[in-house]
Design an enzyme around this catalytic site. Structure first.
Site, mmCIF file in Angstrom:
data_model
loop_
_atom_site.group_PDB
_atom_site.id
_atom_site.type_symbol
_atom_site.label_atom_id
_atom_site.label_comp_id
_atom_site.label_asym_id
_atom_site.label_seq_id
_atom_site.Cartn_x
_atom_site.Cartn_y
_atom_site.Cartn_z
ATOM 1 N N TYR A 170 -16.036 -2.274 69.979
ATOM 2 C CA TYR A 170 -15.614 -1.160 70.352
ATOM 3 C C TYR A 170 -16.426 -0.434 71.431
ATOM 4 C CZ TYR A 170 -11.975 2.624 70.980
ATOM 5 O OH TYR A 170 -11.046 3.168 71.410
ATOM 6 N N TYR B 14 -5.571 4.573 66.012
ATOM 7 C CA TYR B 14 -4.615 3.437 66.402
ATOM 8 C C TYR B 14 -3.783 3.229 65.077
ATOM 9 C CZ TYR B 14 -7.846 2.331 70.221
ATOM 10 O OH TYR B 14 -8.641 2.186 71.337
ATOM 11 N N PRO C 230 -4.494 -3.598 76.733
ATOM 12 C CA PRO C 230 -5.140 -2.165 76.499
ATOM 13 C C PRO C 230 -5.736 -1.973 74.963
ATOM 14 C CG PRO C 230 -2.833 -1.611 76.922
ATOM 15 C CD PRO C 230 -3.116 -3.311 77.021
ATOM 16 N N HIS D 241 -16.263 10.720 71.199
ATOM 17 C CA HIS D 241 -15.535 10.377 69.877
ATOM 18 C C HIS D 241 -16.505 9.853 69.078
ATOM 19 C CE1 HIS D 241 -11.300 11.583 70.882
ATOM 20 N NE2 HIS D 241 -11.697 11.511 72.016
ATOM 21 N N LYS E 189 -10.767 -1.706 77.066
ATOM 22 C CA LYS E 189 -12.207 -2.565 77.696
ATOM 23 C C LYS E 189 -11.916 -2.841 79.006
ATOM 24 C CE LYS E 189 -14.127 -3.238 74.050
ATOM 25 N NZ LYS E 189 -15.162 -2.173 74.112
HETATM 26 P P1 FAD Z 1 -7.937 -1.594 90.012
HETATM 27 O O1 FAD Z 1 -8.149 -0.202 89.111
HETATM 28 O O2 FAD Z 1 -6.616 -2.027 89.874
HETATM 29 O O3 FAD Z 1 -8.357 -1.500 91.323
HETATM 30 C C1 FAD Z 1 -7.842 -2.167 92.425
HETATM 31 C C2 FAD Z 1 -7.463 -1.323 93.791
HETATM 32 O O4 FAD Z 1 -7.406 -2.495 94.689
HETATM 33 C C3 FAD Z 1 -6.490 -0.645 93.625
HETATM 34 O O5 FAD Z 1 -6.534 0.743 94.194
HETATM 35 C C4 FAD Z 1 -5.375 -1.179 94.729
HETATM 36 O O6 FAD Z 1 -4.605 -0.398 95.187
HETATM 37 C C5 FAD Z 1 -6.462 -2.101 95.654
HETATM 38 N N1 FAD Z 1 -5.683 -2.855 96.171
HETATM 39 C C6 FAD Z 1 -4.634 -3.961 95.578
HETATM 40 N N2 FAD Z 1 -4.513 -4.856 96.828
HETATM 41 C C7 FAD Z 1 -5.169 -4.803 97.670
HETATM 42 C C8 FAD Z 1 -5.327 -5.180 99.025
HETATM 43 N N3 FAD Z 1 -4.721 -6.402 99.430
HETATM 44 N N4 FAD Z 1 -6.315 -4.590 99.939
HETATM 45 C C9 FAD Z 1 -6.931 -3.455 99.762
HETATM 46 N N5 FAD Z 1 -6.854 -2.948 98.265
HETATM 47 C C10 FAD Z 1 -5.889 -3.363 97.285
HETATM 48 N N6 FAD Z 1 -6.907 -0.457 80.373
HETATM 49 C C11 FAD Z 1 -7.579 0.131 79.372
HETATM 50 O O7 FAD Z 1 -8.498 -0.195 78.763
HETATM 51 N N7 FAD Z 1 -6.635 1.198 78.875
HETATM 52 C C12 FAD Z 1 -5.622 1.684 79.191
HETATM 53 O O8 FAD Z 1 -4.944 2.542 78.467
HETATM 54 C C13 FAD Z 1 -5.192 1.005 80.349
HETATM 55 N N8 FAD Z 1 -4.044 1.686 81.091
HETATM 56 C C14 FAD Z 1 -3.746 1.056 82.216
HETATM 57 C C15 FAD Z 1 -2.522 1.562 82.645
HETATM 58 C C16 FAD Z 1 -2.106 0.749 83.790
HETATM 59 C C17 FAD Z 1 -0.795 1.201 84.529
HETATM 60 C C18 FAD Z 1 -2.860 -0.412 84.681
HETATM 61 C C19 FAD Z 1 -2.399 -0.946 85.583
HETATM 62 C C20 FAD Z 1 -4.111 -0.756 83.950
HETATM 63 C C21 FAD Z 1 -4.372 0.012 82.614
HETATM 64 N N9 FAD Z 1 -5.611 -0.406 82.275
HETATM 65 C C22 FAD Z 1 -5.923 0.071 80.873
HETATM 66 C C23 FAD Z 1 -6.517 -1.413 82.915
HETATM 67 C C24 FAD Z 1 -7.619 -0.749 83.633
HETATM 68 O O9 FAD Z 1 -7.089 0.520 84.208
HETATM 69 C C25 FAD Z 1 -8.161 -1.724 84.564
HETATM 70 O O10 FAD Z 1 -8.630 -2.776 83.903
HETATM 71 C C26 FAD Z 1 -9.129 -0.972 85.940
HETATM 72 O O11 FAD Z 1 -8.382 -0.114 86.431
HETATM 73 C C27 FAD Z 1 -9.698 -2.111 86.517
HETATM 74 O O12 FAD Z 1 -10.256 -1.618 87.596
HETATM 75 P P2 FAD Z 1 -10.386 -2.579 88.884
HETATM 76 O O13 FAD Z 1 -11.244 -1.668 89.843
HETATM 77 O O14 FAD Z 1 -10.816 -4.051 88.541
HETATM 78 O O15 FAD Z 1 -8.968 -2.630 89.433
HETATM 79 C C1 DHB Z 2 -6.781 4.955 75.710
HETATM 80 C C2 DHB Z 2 -6.222 3.804 76.230
HETATM 81 C C3 DHB Z 2 -6.607 2.836 75.500
HETATM 82 O O1 DHB Z 2 -6.106 1.667 75.747
HETATM 83 C C4 DHB Z 2 -7.041 2.975 74.144
HETATM 84 O O2 DHB Z 2 -7.313 1.667 73.519
HETATM 85 C C5 DHB Z 2 -7.667 4.224 73.703
HETATM 86 C C6 DHB Z 2 -7.349 5.257 74.601
HETATM 87 C C7 DHB Z 2 -6.494 6.181 76.428
HETATM 88 O O3 DHB Z 2 -5.389 5.993 77.695
HETATM 89 O O4 DHB Z 2 -7.071 7.239 76.347
#
Ligand code: FAD
Ligand code: DHB
Length: 389
Positions: free
Chosen positions: A384, A200, A292, A72, A296
């Site tokens: 951003y 947004y 979100p 984008h 980030k």
């Molecule tokens: P995670 O992706 O949470 O990965 C952690 C992993 O550890 C998971 O697979 C979990 O199953 C595993 N785990 C947990 N406990 C244990 C354990 N005890 N032993 C072994 N494994 C374990 N961010 C945005 O910027 N935009 C969004 O739209 C957005 N939407 C989101 C929607 C949801 C429902 C959620 C929960 C988060 C969202 N986020 C969003 C945030 C973004 O997805 C996270 O910042 C990102 O997933 C972080 O990655 P991570 O690897 O740190 O953690």
């Molecule tokens: C999406 C999620 C976000 O948090 C955002 O700021 C923009 C796009 C997405 O899920 O595509």
């Protein structure tokens, strides 16, 4: 069992760390409580910063991203009944963001690790970490009916916001910074023709976001009360809410379609400092959460593990812990910038339960300033796309 780095969690942080370590000749084992199918199907974030795309490209896991990702050139702020474009690409001299869903990143990283013979254990349970205040940490877990003990040099806590690594750090050894917002996001995934835009929207009925994931798949969100539930929102009600919040004098509109997923996402800001204790390092959501609105979360997780992989490489090459000792400080500079940006975007774009007409005037003034001042547009674009300074 023994490995060099035990990685708890196969999210973007854990998988990318394992991939980076492998490229540097460092062994790791990744432990994940959920199944491979579950992690590859969970819909979460969608926006990749330029540095995330660059890292995936440089490390050979961007083949599908470069083919199927949706770059984008900028984002729209919608208010006063019009779309106002922030041309991120132009302002940032060619850097931009790419929409490519998190679960696709997960699929690419899992495939790369397995192709390289990586040790990923899915559906583990009863994960415990210990002795990370010594040079001989361990992780124990149950896998395929057996109790396993994994001895290691280091533990990477990449287990997200609900994981076990962070709570294993002794109380008193850290400080938590926390803020909960008085709204959540209702998210849908819909099979609908592309709006072709990232929008947004600020509206007196509340915030809404349109994210065009592919030409036929839209991810859309609107703010709801934190106590609301998916059951209260049949499809027709969802679409009429989106139409109400996105209508405007400019006549811009979008096409609805078949909703294939609905979820509610809590909004909070959270940081633990420091992000390390002894030989355990926290990365990604295990250490920090952002609302979100700035897109980030995933990008911070990737930025953390790049620092961690560099620190571990330095340790295994020189025997010195200097780079690892500096891990938390290095990550937190970027984390706090993203915390501020996400809080700022959230504050500018949402209706707060206790806001008044004065507050709304301030929000609108800020939005008008951001789209009409070069300095303000530049600042939004710089954050951003991912500020690394
Ligand atoms: P995670 O992706 O949470 O990965 C952690 C992993 O550890 C998971 O697979 C979990 O199953 C595993 N785990 C947990 N406990 C244990 C354990 N005890 N032993 C072994 N494994 C374990 N961010 C945005 O910027 N935009 C969004 O739209 C957005 N939407 C989101 C929607 C949801 C429902 C959620 C929960 C988060 C969202 N986020 C969003 C945030 C973004 O997805 C996270 O910042 C990102 O997933 C972080 O990655 P991570 O690897 O740190 O953690
Ligand atoms: C999406 C999620 C976000 O948090 C955002 O700021 C923009 C796009 C997405 O899920 O595509």
């Amino acid at each position: 069992m023994r490995t060099q780095v035990a990685i708890v969690g196969a999210g973007p942080a854990g998988l990318m760390l394992s991939h980076l370590l492998h490229l540097q000749g460092i062994e790791s084992v990744v432990l994940e409580t959920r199944s491979r199918a579950a992690i590859e199907a969970t819909v979460r974030a969608g926006v990749l910063e330029q540095s995330t795309v660059d890292l995936m490209t440089a490390t050979g896991v961007a083949e599908r991203l470069l083919k199927e990702g949706y770059p984008h050139h900028g984002v729209y702020l919608r208010f006063d009944g019009h779309n106002h474009f922030i041309d991120v690409y132009e302002l940032m001299g060619g850097k931009t963001v790419t929409v490519y869903p998190q679960h696709e990143v997960i699929k690419d990283l899992v495939a790369a690790r397995l192709a390289a013979g990586g040790d990923l254990r899915f559906e583990v349970s009863e994960v415990r970490v210990g002795d990370f205040d010594t040079e001989r940490p361990w992780v124990t877990f149950r896998h395929e009916g057996a109790e396993v003990r994994l001895d290691c040099d280091f533990i990477a806590g990449c287990d997200g916001s609900q994981g076990i690594c962070r709570p294993s750090i002794p109380a008193g050894a850290y400080t938590i910074y926390d803020k909960v917002y008085p709204f959540s996001w209702f998210g849908i995934l819909a099979e609908a023709p592309s709006a072709g835009k990232l929008i947004y929207s600020y509206h007196e009925k509340g915030f809404a976001l349109v994210s065009s994931r592919t030409p036929t798949l839209q991810r859309m969100y609107f703010q709801v009360d934190p106590l609301d539930s998916v059951a209260n929102w049949p499809d027709e009600r969802i679409w009429s809410e989106f139409y109400a919040r996105l209508e405007g004098a400019d006549g811009w509109t979008f096409e609805s379609g078949k909703i294939i997923k609905k979820d509610i996402i809590g909004m909070r800001s959270y940081v633990i400092e420091p992000m390390q204790y002894g030989r355990m390092f926290l990365a990604g959501d295990a250490a920090h959460i952002v609302p979100p609105t700035g897109a980030k979360g995933l990008n911070l997780a990737i930025a953390d593990v790049k620092h961690l992989a560099d620190g571990l490489k330095y340790f295994y090459t020189t025997g010195q812990t200097g780079e690892l000792d500096a891990y938390s400080d290095k990550c937190l500079r970027r984390v706090w910038r993203a915390e501020h940006f996400s809080w700022w975007m959230t504050s500018m774009l949402h209706r707060f339960p206790d806001d008044d007409k004065f507050q709304q005037k301030l929000q609108l003034s800020q939005l008008r300033y951001v789209v009409s001042s070069h300095a303000a547009s530049y600042s939004l674009a710089e954050n951003y796309v991912g500020f690394e300074g």
